[in-house]
Design a protein around this motif. Structure first.
Motif, short mmCIF file in Angstrom:
data_model
loop_
_atom_site.label_atom_id
_atom_site.label_comp_id
_atom_site.label_asym_id
_atom_site.label_seq_id
_atom_site.Cartn_x
_atom_site.Cartn_y
_atom_site.Cartn_z
N GLY A 266 0.82 -1.21 0.00
CA GLY A 266 0.00 0.00 0.00
C GLY A 266 0.85 1.26 0.00
N ALA A 267 0.41 2.26 -0.77
CA ALA A 267 1.18 3.49 -0.91
C ALA A 267 1.40 4.17 0.43
CB ALA A 267 0.47 4.43 -1.87
N GLU A 268 0.36 4.20 1.28
CA GLU A 268 0.49 4.88 2.57
C GLU A 268 1.50 4.18 3.47
OE1 GLU A 268 -2.35 6.25 6.34
OE2 GLU A 268 -3.25 5.51 4.48
N GLN A 269 1.45 2.84 3.50
CA GLN A 269 2.38 2.10 4.35
C GLN A 269 3.82 2.20 3.83
OE1 GLN A 269 1.75 0.61 7.26
NE2 GLN A 269 -0.29 1.50 7.08
N ALA B 51 5.07 4.73 2.10
CA ALA B 51 5.54 6.08 2.41
C ALA B 51 5.89 6.21 3.89
CB ALA B 51 4.46 7.10 2.03
N HIS B 52 5.09 5.57 4.75
CA HIS B 52 5.35 5.63 6.19
C HIS B 52 6.69 4.99 6.53
CE1 HIS B 52 4.57 5.76 10.46
NE2 HIS B 52 4.74 4.45 10.55
N HIS C 257 9.66 7.20 5.38
CA HIS C 257 9.96 8.30 6.31
C HIS C 257 10.57 7.78 7.61
CE1 HIS C 257 8.27 11.30 3.73
NE2 HIS C 257 7.10 10.72 3.71
N ALA D 194 5.31 5.77 -4.73
CA ALA D 194 4.58 5.81 -3.46
C ALA D 194 4.88 7.06 -2.65
CB ALA D 194 4.91 4.56 -2.63
N VAL D 195 6.06 7.63 -2.81
CA VAL D 195 6.47 8.80 -2.01
C VAL D 195 6.64 9.99 -2.94
CG1 VAL D 195 8.15 9.73 -0.39
CG2 VAL D 195 7.65 7.27 -0.39
N ASP E 76 7.71 15.23 -0.46
CA ASP E 76 7.83 14.58 0.84
C ASP E 76 9.23 14.00 1.03
OD1 ASP E 76 5.21 15.21 1.33
OD2 ASP E 76 4.43 13.28 0.68
#
Length: 359
Positions: free
Chosen positions: A147-150, A152-153, A156, A176-177, A181
């Motif tokens: 998943g893109a959100e995971q 990216a998390h 970071h 994804a990022v 960001d």
């Protein structure tokens, strides 16, 4: 300023107002800070309970700086006024003063340091326990993130958790990022003094405004080199963990990645980075004209940018597009570089650039 010691904005406003004068009442402080008087009274009681403020024994009516001489409110007698007790004088409001900061704030600082030490100890224990458990668990060395959100998390987390070094492979466009960001995480790492090295495939520079962003990153402290191609995207944090994106076709079109923890696989990824880094060519290394150390004319930073792209195998037309220049400007800079190198072919130009230490 005092938030790190546990004081919120209203508490800090009252504290700093008291710092401006010897003593003040809740009414004085409300007038100076713009808070409600009831709020000022509550904060003063809380600060007193915490030992930061004490009730002033001085009964003078002078308030903090800027409040001296302000008349006390005068009660007007009337039918609705409560009668005073016989012989009782007007009751002055309670006034407060600061406890010396060296005495009052030192315990809070020690408390914060102890809390940080306990957190660091817990972090070390949990990390070691996780490694011990993962070593005996199937798939513990490699963790799949979907998943893109995971993704990216985790990206970071790797950047924000780095304390010594970040090693990065850049290939193609971001998925994804977002680049903005990624730039923010990059700035945060550089601000902490993290050693940041990047190897990029030359097609990475084809994106919009990428060359401008690379220039800014190099100016900020990123060591940036270019190669013809790379086998994968990758980020390695402190040589303890790495993240490698998976092909979109392998995950049903959903951005995914694998996080690799300390293992032989991670060691291999670090070795791959160092190998590519050694073979890559520096780019955008200058911010102005090089110093004339031998009395001979030296290439400008703009000319060196063109040279770095040419040595990376980029054509004149493609270099012009990436740098936002006309093809004639690129050709003119190449001709001047060739003249500085004593003439000859572009192969000889590359040999001279290496010998003269231009890049």
């Amino acid at each position: 300023m005092l938030e790190a010691l546990g004081l919120g904005a209203p508490e800090e406003a009252v504290y700093m107002a008291l710092l401006a004068g010897p003593a003040a009442s809740a009414q004085d402080l409300a007038w100076q800070t713009g808070l409600e008087e009831a709020t000022s009274e509550r904060i003063l009681r809380d600060l007193t309970a915490r030992g930061l403020v004490a009730v002033a024994t001085d009964t003078r009516t002078s308030g903090p700086a800027g409040l001296e001489g302000r008349p006390e409110p005068v009660a007007v007698a009337g039918p609705a006024s409560a009668p005073e007790e016989p012989g009782a004088g007007a009751r002055r409001p309670t006034r407060y003063r600061l406890t010396p900061p060296s005495m009052a704030l030192a315990p809070l600082l020690v408390e914060q340091r102890n809390a940080l030490h306990l957190a660091e100890t817990a972090y070390a224990k949990l990390t070691e326990r996780y490694r011990h458990t993962a070593a005996h668990t199937d798939g513990g060395v490699v963790e799949v993130v979907v998943g893109a959100e995971q993704v990216a998390h985790r990206f970071h987390q790797l950047h924000c958790g780095a304390q010594r070094e970040l090693l990065v492979f850049l290939v193609g466009e971001a998925v994804a990022v977002a680049r903005e960001d990624a730039d923010s995480s990059e700035s945060s790492a550089l601000g902490r003094g993290v050693d940041f090295r990047v190897v990029a495939a030359k097609d990475y520079l084809d994106g919009d405004d990428v060359v401008r962003d690379v220039r800014e990153a190099v100016t900020a402290g990123v060591a940036f080199r270019l190669v013809d191609s790379l086998p994968l995207k990758m980020v390695i944090s402190d040589r303890e963990r790495a993240m490698v994106p998976l092909e979109m076709t392998d995950s049903g079109g959903v951005p995914s990645a694998v996080v690799v923890h300390r293992s032989g696989l991670l060691t291999a990824l670090v070795h791959l980075f160092e190998k590519e880094w050694a073979q890559a060519r520096p780019v955008f290394t200058g911010t102005g004209t090089l110093e004339d150390t031998a009395g001979d004319p030296q290439p400008t930073a703009e000319e060196l940018e063109v040279l770095a792209l040419l040595l990376a195998g980029v054509s004149d037309r493609r270099a012009a597009s990436q740098l936002g220049l006309s093809i004639r400007t690129v050709e003119r800079r190449v001709r001047r570089l060739t003249d500085l190198a004593g003439g000859g072919s572009r192969l000889q130009l590359g040999w001279h650039a290496a010998r003269a230490g231009w890049l």
